[in-house]
Design an enzyme around this catalytic site. Structure first.
Site, PDB file in Angstrom:
ATOM      1  N   GLY D 149     -35.597  24.036  49.448  1.00 35.37           N
ATOM      2  CA  GLY D 149     -36.366  25.024  50.177  1.00 35.37           C
ATOM      3  C   GLY D 149     -37.314  24.351  51.143  1.00 35.37           C
ATOM      4  O   GLY D 149     -37.648  23.168  50.994  1.00 35.37           O
ATOM      5  N   CYS D 150     -37.755  25.101  52.141  1.00 33.63           N
ATOM      6  CA  CYS D 150     -38.631  24.527  53.168  1.00 33.63           C
ATOM      7  C   CYS D 150     -39.980  24.120  52.583  1.00 33.63           C
ATOM      8  O   CYS D 150     -40.458  23.003  52.799  1.00 33.63           O
ATOM      9  CB  CYS D 150     -38.801  25.493  54.324  1.00 33.63           C
ATOM     10  SG  CYS D 150     -39.282  27.173  53.840  1.00 33.63           S
ATOM     11  N   TYR D 151     -40.593  25.034  51.829  1.00 31.66           N
ATOM     12  CA  TYR D 151     -41.895  24.704  51.243  1.00 31.66           C
ATOM     13  C   TYR D 151     -41.786  23.536  50.250  1.00 31.66           C
ATOM     14  O   TYR D 151     -42.601  22.609  50.301  1.00 31.66           O
ATOM     15  CB  TYR D 151     -42.481  25.914  50.528  1.00 31.66           C
ATOM     16  CG  TYR D 151     -43.086  26.978  51.414  1.00 31.66           C
ATOM     17  CD1 TYR D 151     -44.153  26.695  52.258  1.00 31.66           C
ATOM     18  CD2 TYR D 151     -42.638  28.293  51.370  1.00 31.66           C
ATOM     19  CE1 TYR D 151     -44.751  27.687  53.040  1.00 31.66           C
ATOM     20  CE2 TYR D 151     -43.223  29.292  52.143  1.00 31.66           C
ATOM     21  CZ  TYR D 151     -44.279  28.987  52.973  1.00 31.66           C
ATOM     22  OH  TYR D 151     -44.858  29.963  53.735  1.00 31.66           O
ATOM     23  N   GLY D 154     -41.712  20.107  52.037  1.00 33.72           N
ATOM     24  CA  GLY D 154     -43.015  19.649  52.516  1.00 33.72           C
ATOM     25  C   GLY D 154     -43.932  19.237  51.375  1.00 33.72           C
ATOM     26  O   GLY D 154     -44.587  18.181  51.419  1.00 33.72           O
TER      27      GLY D 154
END
Lengths: 336, 336, 336, 336
Positions: D149-151, D154
């Protein structure tokens, strides 16, 4: 009519103050001042005042000030302000000061964070911290109000009920906040040049932002004990607003419904604080003096969210709210 | 590998040129230069190059340049460029110059609009205008290319087929264009300070923009007669792109279908011009070297729309396209 | 107190009307209506009204309307409005209608552009076009005001003095305008989805926008002859504002100074029109009822620029201005 | 040439995948699929591909897929994906799946957060979590990669070195993140309608975001023990990027210099992770596959900042990075 002078009228908080006073039914602008190189028609300085305000911005003349004004909204920068405030007070005006110069009661802390000697301790002692939701009674009797910083306004309103009721640990509060770019002021800079700031987001002042000791001082007053706050500011690609997300460690069990009830009760008589049922949006408060707050208990933490307009509730609107209180006017005049 | 030097690497067109050459399979960056105060690691100047480009930006040393580079992308400002270009050519490099200094063939016009004497007429005569869609053959043989201005690129591509076919009156062309804020360059200014430029839109340079004579000169070459263009630029709240809306008076009857066919034929072999069936959107070309064009005949007028990225097709991308042509490479290398 | 009902309160012009009436010292909101599925607390529909407006949006009940309100701001869409306005008038209210239904005097034109039969010709005949700067006397006596479109407001104020004085050719006026995205209304769409609209700019409605006949009709009334206008709208990445750039062919010699004097005289008594010395900026009028105008003569053309807020002077602000006029109030109440 | 199929090509991550593969020197697009109502020329679906990609988006035909492609980038939504992935694998393709369906190893957790039964446990067991910086060796041998996932991308990159070295308490990690609006996908909605999202910022998914268990699972794998993460997402007014600000409680003394050295060493061989000397800016990584990280120790906390592009390193770029690894290509192909 309350006669209002704006000292330092050429910056964003000056302009926002003008905007608000123009709509105020019981106050009028009588005198706008700035550094000589910033002087001229206010409508030339800020195009939005064309046809709405014919005043000139002039170099400050204390005799004229004394003769014309009842109150000074002093929008000067930190460190500069304390050179002017004593004279504004001597001229018999009430003063609402936007700088940090009269906020930190401990001059050692001030001098550490602002790296300059404090030159007006007598007035610092008398100054009242201008957060009406917490210090309304003191503000009523104040001659000099230290108008709160924008970040502290958002953060303190978000956590005041928790602190007051001693529901959270006071050594582990984290304030994560994002401000709109107007917070950087009117001077062009590389960071806030449109092609850099647009489509951007970044943190700054890690662990060192000057609003930290201000938050801690007032939070401590509310809680009645030392409070340690980790404050992390960020700048985002929008004009106005501060969204504060505050993470707290509850002392005992705390349910979301109980928290919302606590907040609703705490702020029930406050005209400018709205307790919401969902996280607030910066856009809903932009251009207003409102603070929208949401609080919830989840995964063992209490999380509080607040949204304000940094230039209004975070600066000029709150200043006018303080002015209204000092002069015994209806508190919401010019601000609804 | 073509060895590329970028002269004036610390501005936006310099950075965009670096970005493109980094992706180019047959060219490599060998030398980046700027004024001494702008020197240092390119990744310190532009954070986006961290880990992608280890080069230093250095003060220009012509001996080093001569020894290391085959071509100079000269991103210096107007008036400054013509002081450097002769030396770049003397060093044996091909030069693609981003400034206006080698675009206007009539030095009287140059001197009127740029208010300075032209100091390099010999090279001005030899310079080729670097709009490949119109001057590809000349570019192939060029030593010095005058890379077109961003506005002229968008406007000329929008109207070239009409001019070539003499379908419109040449004394009444109106070019209404809006540029993104990167067009203002990297130096902070009050106009392009985020809190001013954001949520804003305004016209500037009314009737006097320096790109007007450039448009008129090239339009005249295409049409084979004098062309008068009324050019009105605007700046809008976005980073990249120019949208040109061009209003023309048809000489005879012109149907929209015929116009679209004319344009499709005219640009059928062009890798970077796309003729669309509806008005183009700036966002579709942002970050690319493409020009999207739509043309239609309506209410007695021919209206043409073009969208480009001002930093790519309007500057650095077009420069690399010109470089590819000069060196006999596939024209689209690094740009697809 | 004027008792105001807002019919169609759940859209952007409805919300802006609420915002303005909340600040109006001699008018009060008494009734907000919308389609049943849009009903509920206004603060739930628009978060910005939390604590500022406790009203419910309710389904329209004509009996309640008749009993409670003096004036209806009718914010319904085109085609829908003419089904309601006769009943609003029958209920004895003054009506200010935001739709196009009562603007075009020639129903054949209306029916061509809106592709529906006009069903209320009697009231169409009586309706007054609500541009106070040009039709103030008629508005004073009006029962039904057709509030102007946003684009026509900006364009007509920009060129009215030229038309009145017959200084320009009336067959070659070009209006190039860019609106902020709020102009698209509150319904989500692919074009105005943030990731599409942000950093974007595009033209639409080429040669066919419905505001064209409205501009031409009123321009004709001002000029006293047929006027042909080529109107080209664009949408840009900002919330509020319309910037109109109008290109005209002068009939004779026209100097810029003379034009500025003409405009200043023409609008000298107008509270909301400001004639500027430089091209206006959308941001200076955003959130206000002002129109900023600049005019100049250059390269054989007269170019006029105007900036308004599409939701204020282009819709709700102008409606309140009209309301103030009809009820004999100070024209600027709630709008300064 | 690796032959790439994109399953679900009509959304933002599909488009970004197309963009990257178009620039990839050793991979080519062979097949684009979507739901029948989304089919058509890819350039009609995304205007930016005009002239750059002539492919059609077609309804998925497994026979055609089997015959034409080596790898599928599966950009389908959560819950939908696990219905297709088994067939993609049966067709003999390598699969990089963008959904959450193969990320959570504990199906009970999956079923709680996604409220649907998991229907493909056999492949779930085999799936490798596609964060190359941590699981490169496993990815090399994978047939099915669960693209992160993107979150989580990061957040995990921001704290991995701390977890690995067991420097922080694992029960009190707070991840405060802000995403750009492209994270909301391509379907228009009220929240992401431009006039709502522009100039706005808000929190969502308080204490309940589905990326929380994904972060906790992988963090736990890195730390070798259970890790509890409080994750709070926000949406901001920009297209691309996620800025994560992570607050950790150090176990012992931790100096900022030591932390930066730890991070620099940890990521020294990573092509796409850059350890910075100051807080990163979203704009520096927008459009790239890079992650910029800063870490510091201050006021008794360790604070980590990371910036990625949610569509690139947070989705399509990372998928191509995984594809490169699986096929033994240079890891940075198409991504530099």
């Amino acid at each position: 009519m309350i006669r209002v002078a704006i000292i330092g009228a050429s910056g964003y908080t000056g302009a926002e103050s003008i905007e608000i006073i123009l709509r105020h039914s019981e106050a009028e602008l009588v005198y706008l001042t700035a550094l000589p190189e910033e002087c001229g028609r206010v409508a030339d300085c800020f195009g939005r005042f064309k046809g709405r305000c014919d005043l000139q911005i002039e170099p400050l003349d204390f005799d004229k000030l004394k003769a014309t004004a009842d109150v000074a909204l002093c929008c000067l920068p930190h460190k500069v302000s304390m050179g002017f405030v004593p004279k504004l007070l001597d001229a018999g005006l009430k003063v609402i000061d936007f700088s940090a110069d009269y906020r930190l009661k401990d001059t050692a802390v001030y001098e550490k964070f602002y790296e300059v000697k404090h030159t007006d301790k007598p007035n610092l002692e008398k100054a009242v911290y201008g957060l009406p939701e917490l210090f309304r009674e003191q503000i009523k009797r104040a001659t000099l109000v230290a108008n709160p910083g924008c970040y502290p306004t958002g953060a303190l309103l978000a956590i005041a009920p928790l602190l007051k009721e001693q529901l959270v640990e006071t050594d582990s509060i984290i304030v994560n906040a994002v401000t709109g770019a107007s917070g950087a002021g009117r001077n062009p800079s590389a960071k806030f040049h449109f092609p850099n700031m647009n489509e951007n987001l970044f943190a700054y002042g890690v662990g060192s932002h000057r609003h930290t000791p201000e938050m801690e001082q007032i939070a401590g007053e509310i809680a009645g004990c030392d409070v340690e706050i980790f404050f992390q500011p960020h700048a985002g690609p929008f004009d106005r607003g501060i969204l504060s997300t505050v993470y707290c460690q509850p002392k005992g069990k705390a349910g979301s419904e109980g928290l919302l009830k606590l907040y609703s009760d705490f702020y029930s008589d406050e005209p400018f604080v709205q307790v919401c049922q969902a996280p607030p949006a910066v856009k809903d408060v932009a251009g207003t003096n409102y603070c929208h707050i949401f609080v919830t208990s989840v995964k063992g933490k209490i999380v509080c969210f607040s949204a304000i307009d940094n230039l209004v509730k975070g600066a000029s609107g709150q200043a006018v709210q303080n002015m209204n209180i000092i002069f015994g006017l209806e508190e919401t005049l010019g601000l609804k």
